[in-house]
Design an enzyme around this catalytic site. Structure first.
Site, PDB file in Angstrom:
ATOM      1  N   CYS A 166     -12.948  -2.798 101.680  1.00 43.67           N
ATOM      2  CA  CYS A 166     -12.816  -4.054 100.928  1.00 43.67           C
ATOM      3  C   CYS A 166     -13.342  -5.238 101.733  1.00 43.67           C
ATOM      4  CB  CYS A 166     -11.371  -4.292 100.499  1.00 43.67           C
ATOM      5  SG  CYS A 166     -10.191  -4.356 101.867  1.00 43.67           S
TER       6      CYS A 166
ATOM      7  N   HIS B 206      -5.662  -6.578 102.198  1.00 46.57           N
ATOM      8  CA  HIS B 206      -6.769  -6.319 101.287  1.00 46.57           C
ATOM      9  C   HIS B 206      -7.627  -7.575 101.201  1.00 46.57           C
ATOM     10  CE1 HIS B 206      -8.897  -4.478  98.010  1.00 46.57           C
ATOM     11  NE2 HIS B 206      -8.482  -5.354  97.116  1.00 46.57           N
TER      12      HIS B 206
END
Length: 361
Positions: A35, A308
């Site tokens: 990510c 994330h």
């Protein structure tokens, strides 16, 4: 950022009504921990002059390879680099027949892991470190705009790339001797600026703090060439050359001595949609240049070694969120949700981490 009801229907309506038919909006598949890579790649893809330069490079490379085949030269003479991997990925997205979908950036990630051991593990990685690696690894014969090319000498041309043309700025490190008043200046180049953050502050305040005057005294005295001795002095950093694309890194991960580890600073830092730099040097060209925000890489999570990354992207006036393979429209007002948190509201862990501004024409 929260979810959008009937995301699919709203996305299709947005595409039909507001966004050009030839623009592509593709999510990127996550290979376990990528990510950090996907979020930065989306910001770079939607930086239009950067994308154009990469796609132009891809086109020139295809032509040169075709010529090599026709002249029986080795078609593989141009070795694979991070730039060729990036060009292949951008081309794959730009030439899709559909307007939306998902692309697996497998070849790019494989090349990245091959080139840099830092990204070869499946642990949580830092998006800013990845951005630095990408911007600093364009080959020395990269693409330049004609205006920049005309101003450079032969030696400079061999070392400048389109990354310099777009992202490079210059800092003036100014030290004033408090004894003789002599000012010593040293110019340093940068591709992005890393600025400290404070609770309940603004981006402008962070930039002012970045350029605040620091007193050099006691064991930190400055050796003044004019005085030929160590002297008390004042030092400050000013932006001398403003880049076309301004990348600002908010230093949200700080080492805490008492804890013996890094901690995430989810402080609320308000950043504007339009920005004028407040800390330029007296000899800066076009110091009142206006910048417009077009991308935000957001860190979601409570600590530096977990969490994330997603990116918020402005494309043709419409804000979108790219969360790996998921793409959905966002209202401009939702940008406020990634400013960070106040001390009395610790519910959200979403915080803007890297801000991308482009100069307005």
């Amino acid at each position: 950022m929260g979810s959008v009801n009937s995301t699919g229907n709203k996305w299709e309506r947005t595409l039909a009504a507001d966004l050009p038919e030839d623009e592509k909006y593709f999510g990127l598949e996550n290979f376990g921990n990528t990510c950090y890579c996907n979020s930065v790649l989306q910001a770079l893809y939607f930086c239009e002059p950067f994308r154009k330069a990469v796609l132009d490079y891809a086109g020139e490379r295809r032509i040169s390879q075709s010529v090599a085949v026709e002249t029986t030269e080795a078609a593989s003479s141009a070795s694979e680099t991070m730039l060729t991997a990036l060009a292949d990925l951008f081309t794959q997205i730009a030439t899709q027949k559909k307007r939306t979908g998902t692309v697996p950036p497998k070849s790019f990630v494989s090349k990245l892991r091959e080139e840099n051991e830092l990204f070869s593990s499946y642990m949580h990685q830092d998006a800013h470190e990845f951005l630095n690696f990408i911007l600093n690894n364009a080959p020395p014969n990269g693409l330049l705009s004609n205006s920049t090319y005309d101003k450079l000498s032969g030696d400079e041309i061999s070392s400048k790339t389109f990354v310099h043309d777009l992202f490079e700025g210059q800092l003036s490190n100014e030290v004033r001797c408090l004894c003789c008043e002599t000012v010593t200046r040293r110019v340093e180049s940068f591709f992005d600026l890393s600025v400290d953050v404070e609770q309940n502050s603004s981006l402008t305040a962070c930039l002012r703090s970045f350029s605040s005057t620091e007193l050099l005294e006691k064991q930190d005295k400055f050796f003044c060439d004019a005085c030929c001795s160590l002297q008390e002095a004042e030092r400050r950093m000013r932006i001398k050359k403003l880049p076309r694309v301004l990348a600002l890194h908010l230093k949200r991960f700080k080492y805490i001595d008492q804890l013996g580890k890094y901690k995430k600073l989810s402080y609320r830092v308000v950043f504007p949609l339009e920005l004028r730099l407040c800390n330029t040097s007296d000899d800066a060209e076009d110091p009142d240049r206006l910048y417009s925000l077009f991308a935000v890489v957001v860190h979601v999570g409570s600590g530096p070694n977990q969490g994330h990354y997603v990116s918020l992207i402005k494309s043709h006036g419409q804000w979108l969120m790219f969360d790996d393979d998921c793409v959905e429209p966002k209202d401009e007002s939702e940008i406020q949700s990634v400013y960070g948190i106040t001390q009395d509201n610790a519910q959200s862990t979403e915080a803007g981490y890297i801000l991308f501004y482009e100069q307005k024409s």
